[in-house]
Design a protein around this motif. Structure first.
Motif, PDB file in Angstrom:
ATOM      1  N   LYS A  38       0.815  -1.218   0.000  1.00 26.10           N
ATOM      2  CA  LYS A  38       0.000   0.000   0.000  1.00 26.10           C
ATOM      3  C   LYS A  38       0.849   1.269   0.000  1.00 26.10           C
ATOM      4  O   LYS A  38       0.458   2.288  -0.558  1.00 26.10           O
ATOM      5  N   ASN A  39       2.005   1.216   0.637  1.00 29.99           N
ATOM      6  CA  ASN A  39       2.785   2.447   0.800  1.00 29.99           C
ATOM      7  C   ASN A  39       3.768   2.708  -0.345  1.00 29.99           C
ATOM      8  O   ASN A  39       4.533   3.658  -0.294  1.00 29.99           O
ATOM      9  N   ASN A  40       3.806   1.836  -1.376  1.00 32.79           N
ATOM     10  CA  ASN A  40       4.649   2.119  -2.541  1.00 32.79           C
ATOM     11  C   ASN A  40       4.082   1.402  -3.773  1.00 32.79           C
ATOM     12  O   ASN A  40       3.123   0.640  -3.676  1.00 32.79           O
ATOM     13  N   GLN A  41       4.685   1.652  -4.916  1.00 27.24           N
ATOM     14  CA  GLN A  41       4.210   1.060  -6.167  1.00 27.24           C
ATOM     15  C   GLN A  41       5.142  -0.040  -6.677  1.00 27.24           C
ATOM     16  O   GLN A  41       5.038  -0.455  -7.829  1.00 27.24           O
ATOM     17  N   TYR A  42       6.068  -0.479  -5.836  1.00 26.18           N
ATOM     18  CA  TYR A  42       6.974  -1.544  -6.271  1.00 26.18           C
ATOM     19  C   TYR A  42       6.207  -2.854  -6.479  1.00 26.18           C
ATOM     20  O   TYR A  42       5.270  -3.170  -5.728  1.00 26.18           O
ATOM     21  N   ARG A  43       6.643  -3.610  -7.476  1.00 24.04           N
ATOM     22  CA  ARG A  43       6.090  -4.950  -7.686  1.00 24.04           C
ATOM     23  C   ARG A  43       6.994  -5.960  -6.985  1.00 24.04           C
ATOM     24  O   ARG A  43       8.211  -5.908  -7.120  1.00 24.04           O
ATOM     25  N   TYR A  44       6.382  -6.879  -6.262  1.00 22.40           N
ATOM     26  CA  TYR A  44       7.127  -7.899  -5.548  1.00 22.40           C
ATOM     27  C   TYR A  44       6.764  -9.273  -6.115  1.00 22.40           C
ATOM     28  O   TYR A  44       5.583  -9.565  -6.335  1.00 22.40           O
TER      29      TYR A  44
END
Length: 274
Positions: A38-44
């Protein structure tokens, strides 16, 4: 339950040795999945997904599309996956059959071409056993046979499977019919049903090699018949000199085209039943 280790896209792609664009493309096709916090747009990406790309590449090598691979890896049941593989095996076996037949025929043509260059082909003859053949005509004398869409597809498959060498003419009692021929067992494997297909019985043959001038289409049949009869005369005389009795039908396999005194001719193998 232990939490799965995850990686950002950059590290995930680096560990796999592929580009970030490929990772995105595989995710778009449903092969990989990612989560975002929720706090970033990184894909994991999950550690367990490491095998997805090498498995996908193997499946691509046997003909699956990426969309199909995504479905098989993520949504398909074991029964569905097994059935898909069975269908793919059948398709690959058919492709292998066609390629094997094409390779065999092209090797034969290549050998004939080499002998023609060395001046050893024309007039050469040998006795051979001709297997049972299926003959698919696409003309009757000067008229082309009307073919259904299914038969047209069959002719196309046949031509793709046997490039060059199986185009032939069937000479029977002063009548010349153009078409394709193939061994009967191969015709059955290729599933080429047609009311026009004729079985040519197995027999012992006198095989010889000759050349026929290439004619304009509108004059081809009548002149081809005349040329064939003229070129076959020495071969028929040799058959009789050997104490053999020629019969019909005579099969003329068109091997390849070549120039002769500035004009093109067809090099042919004539199989005369005896």
């Amino acid at each position: 339950m232990a939490k799965q280790k995850t990686y950002r896209m950059g590290e995930f792609s680096k560990r796999l040795g592929v580009s970030r664009d490929l990772i995105k493309h595989y995710e778009k096709q449903g092969i990989l999945t990612s989560r975002r916090e929720k706090n970033n747009q990184y894909r994991y990406y999950y550690h367990a997904q490491y095998t997805s790309i090498p498995i996908s590449r193997k499946l691509q090598n046997v003909g699956y599309s990426l969309r199909e691979i995504g479905h098989l890896l993520n949504d398909a049941s074991l029964e569905e996956y097994t059935a898909e593989n069975a269908d793919r095996i059948a398709a690959l076996e058919r492709e292998q059959l066609l390629r094997g037949m094409a390779l065999e025929n092209l090797r034969f043509v290549h050998t004939c071409q080499q002998e023609a260059l060395e001046g050893k082909l024309l007039g050469r003859w040998e006795l051979a056993e001709r297997p049972e053949l299926a003959f698919f005509p696409f003309s009757g004398t000067s008229e082309f046979l009307p073919l259904s869409p299914e038969e047209t597809d069959a002719v196309t498959d046949w031509a793709d499977a046997m490039p060059v060498v199986e185009y032939c003419g069937l000479l029977r009692e002063e009548t010349l019919i153009y078409g394709f021929s193939v061994r009967q067992e191969r015709a059955e494997l290729l599933e080429l049903p047609s009311p026009h297909v004729e079985r040519v019985r197995p027999c012992r043959t006198f095989n010889t090699y000759l050349k026929i001038p290439r004619r304009p289409l509108e004059r081809a049949v009548e002149k081809d018949l005349e040329d064939m009869q003229q070129n076959l005369a020495p071969a028929l005389s040799e058959v009789e000199r050997q104490g053999l009795t020629p019969t019909s039908p005579i099969l003329l396999r068109y091997l390849f085209e070549g120039p002769e005194d500035g004009k093109f001719c067809y090099y042919c193998q004539a199989s005369i039943p005896i």
